[in-house]
Design an enzyme around this catalytic site. Structure first.
Site, PDB file in Angstrom:
ATOM      1  N   ASP A  11       0.853  -1.207   0.000  1.00 30.00           N
ATOM      2  CA  ASP A  11       0.000   0.000   0.000  1.00 30.00           C
ATOM      3  C   ASP A  11       0.884   1.251   0.000  1.00 30.00           C
ATOM      4  O   ASP A  11       0.837   2.090   0.899  1.00 30.00           O
ATOM      5  CB  ASP A  11      -0.941   0.013   1.228  1.00 30.00           C
ATOM      6  N   ASP A  16       6.769   1.247   1.792  1.00 29.07           N
ATOM      7  CA  ASP A  16       6.486   0.191   0.804  1.00 29.07           C
ATOM      8  C   ASP A  16       7.338   0.416  -0.440  1.00 29.07           C
ATOM      9  O   ASP A  16       7.873  -0.525  -1.032  1.00 29.07           O
ATOM     10  CB  ASP A  16       5.021   0.234   0.371  1.00 29.07           C
ATOM     11  N   ASN A  41      -2.445   2.899   3.418  1.00 31.03           N
ATOM     12  CA  ASN A  41      -1.952   4.241   3.780  1.00 31.03           C
ATOM     13  C   ASN A  41      -2.796   5.328   3.125  1.00 31.03           C
ATOM     14  O   ASN A  41      -3.074   6.360   3.717  1.00 31.03           O
ATOM     15  CB  ASN A  41      -0.502   4.397   3.319  1.00 31.03           C
ATOM     16  N   THR A 127       2.958  -6.025   2.773  1.00 30.02           N
ATOM     17  CA  THR A 127       3.516  -4.903   3.548  1.00 30.02           C
ATOM     18  C   THR A 127       2.454  -3.844   3.837  1.00 30.02           C
ATOM     19  O   THR A 127       2.763  -2.705   4.184  1.00 30.02           O
ATOM     20  CB  THR A 127       4.692  -4.230   2.799  1.00 30.02           C
ATOM     21  N   PHE A 169      -0.882  -0.255  12.505  1.00 31.07           N
ATOM     22  CA  PHE A 169      -1.799   0.188  11.453  1.00 31.07           C
ATOM     23  C   PHE A 169      -2.273  -0.960  10.544  1.00 31.07           C
ATOM     24  O   PHE A 169      -3.482  -1.112  10.327  1.00 31.07           O
ATOM     25  CB  PHE A 169      -1.117   1.277  10.613  1.00 31.07           C
ATOM     26  N   ASN A 170      -1.361  -1.722   9.961  1.00 34.07           N
ATOM     27  CA  ASN A 170      -1.759  -2.736   8.970  1.00 34.07           C
ATOM     28  C   ASN A 170      -2.774  -3.712   9.547  1.00 34.07           C
ATOM     29  O   ASN A 170      -3.707  -4.137   8.862  1.00 34.07           O
ATOM     30  CB  ASN A 170      -0.541  -3.510   8.459  1.00 34.07           C
ATOM     31  N   HIS A 243       9.715   0.484   8.045  1.00 38.81           N
ATOM     32  CA  HIS A 243       8.951  -0.729   8.319  1.00 38.81           C
ATOM     33  C   HIS A 243       9.063  -1.797   7.209  1.00 38.81           C
ATOM     34  O   HIS A 243       9.586  -2.875   7.428  1.00 38.81           O
ATOM     35  CB  HIS A 243       7.463  -0.384   8.467  1.00 38.81           C
ATOM     36  N   ASP A 244       8.539  -1.486   6.047  1.00 40.50           N
ATOM     37  CA  ASP A 244       8.284  -2.527   5.051  1.00 40.50           C
ATOM     38  C   ASP A 244       9.530  -3.171   4.445  1.00 40.50           C
ATOM     39  O   ASP A 244       9.514  -4.378   4.168  1.00 40.50           O
ATOM     40  CB  ASP A 244       7.393  -1.957   3.941  1.00 40.50           C
TER      41      ASP A 244
HETATM   42  O1  RIB Z   1       2.522   0.502  10.725  1.00 40.68           O
HETATM   43  C1  RIB Z   1       3.406   0.599   9.644  1.00 40.68           C
HETATM   44  C2  RIB Z   1       2.813  -0.017   8.422  1.00 40.68           C
HETATM   45  O2  RIB Z   1       1.614   0.665   8.063  1.00 40.68           O
HETATM   46  C3  RIB Z   1       3.721   0.120   7.178  1.00 40.68           C
HETATM   47  O3  RIB Z   1       3.489  -0.954   6.317  1.00 40.68           O
HETATM   48  C4  RIB Z   1       3.250   1.398   6.549  1.00 40.68           C
HETATM   49  O4  RIB Z   1       3.509   1.458   5.142  1.00 40.68           O
HETATM   50  C5  RIB Z   1       1.771   1.277   6.788  1.00 40.68           C
HETATM   51  O5  RIB Z   1       1.234   0.436   5.767  1.00 40.68           O
HETATM   52 CA    CA Z   2       2.831  -0.495   4.014  1.00 39.33          CA
END
Ligand code: RIB
Ligand code: CA
Length: 316
Positions: A11, A16, A41, A127, A169-170, A243-244
């Protein structure tokens, strides 16, 4: 050894995008069959456009990019423009990419590709919210036969939540899909905030990336220079967590990580803790061990890998 076939489900999102760049720079190890995109996102029409933009920037216009689910399996959609900007990839100027959007829906692509794949051959790399994967598995469980393993970015244990006090979040966006994926029975390596908050894109690291002097590195530095403003203010940290790319880094150099096999369960009901990932790291329950939870990472080694691979774009 032949490169392993992977499908990246994302996303974009600046992080990403960097995961895509890292994977595209590693053709000896990774054979990207396709990129599937999902609402996360930012809404789907932007995440799919952003993924295609990254293919253009990396000169990978032949990579098939698919648009998938525009909302979670059960819940209403939530987004994260406050972190990623209204484009989802603030930091780079938006353009209409040459890389085409495939006609086929991402879920249909996942089902068709995995049903046709050799047994246990394809690695899935989600991701973003795992809506596409959860929907595909629910619709056609037989696709799992073609899956080698899943390496996901999502969840949190010691770090607590980043979108709510208790949820990352994801997983918060689509806890129902995450529950399906984590319990699908295939090997799952779960990269949560516990490791991603250790790989901070500090000014020094961003400067090293920019000094590589190629278009992909410049785009990466520009995106990270935007991306880190929110987290540095929120956490008082030296840079934003990348993160990703941790998922792709695990595929390239698993020795950078420490993981432990344990149970990860997802809260799908509670209003207070919706999307929480209950990681039974100390095995205090008899819940089945369904994931390898990433508990630590060699952050310096991660950035050496990332900078080495981004530097390869200058060789073309
Ligand atoms: O919490 C971080 C994640 O949420 C990452 O994958 C960022 O791109 C969002 O998708
Ligand atoms: Ca992401």
């Amino acid at each position: 050894m032949a490169p392993r076939p992977i499908i990246i489900d994302c996303d974009p999102g600046q992080d990403d995008a960097v995961a895509l760049f890292l994977a595209m720079a590693s053709p000896d190890e990774l054979d990207i069959l396709g990129i599937t995109t999902v609402a996360g996102n930012v809404p789907l029409e932007l995440t799919q456009r952003n993924a295609r933009m990254m293919c253009d920037i990396a000169q990978q216009q032949a990579l098939p990019v698919f648009a998938g689910c525009e909302k979670p399996m059960v819940l209403d959609a939530i987004t994260a423009e406050y972190i990623h900007g209204n484009t989802g990839i603030d930091g780079v100027d938006v353009f209409e990419p040459e890389t085409p959007l495939q006609e086929q829906h991402a879920v249909d692509y996942l089902i068709e590709t995995l049903l046709a794949a050799e047994e246990g051959s394809v690695t899935l790399v989600p991701t973003g919210p795992m809506t596409n994967l959860g929907t595909a598995i629910e619709r056609e469980p037989a696709i799992l036969n073609g899956v080698r393993e899943i390496v996901s970015m999502g969840g949190a244990m010691r770090e607590g939540g980043n979108r709510s006090p208790s949820a990352e979040f994801n997983i918060l966006v689509d806890p129902h899909a995450a529950d399906i994926v984590y319990n699908c029975g295939k090997p799952v390596t779960a990269m949560g905030l516990d490791v991603t908050h250790k790989v901070l894109s500090t000014r020094e690291r961003v400067a090293r990336i920019r000094d590589l002097g190629n278009g992909v590195a410049e785009a990466t530095a520009d995106m990270l220079s935007f991306f880190h403003r929110y987290d540095t203010k929120k956490y008082g940290s030296e840079g934003a967590p990348l993160h990703d790319p941790c998922t792709v880094a695990w595929l390239l150099q698993p020795g950078l990580f420490e993981t432990r096999r344990c149970n990860l369960s997802v809260e799908k009901q509670s209003e207070l803790t919706l999307g929480h990932t209950a990681v039974d790291f100390w095995h205090v329950t008899d819940r089945p061990h369904n994931v390898d939870w990433a508990s630590d990472i060699d952050a310096a080694g991660f950035y050496e890998l990332l900078i080495d691979r981004l530097g390869r774009y200058g060789d073309s």
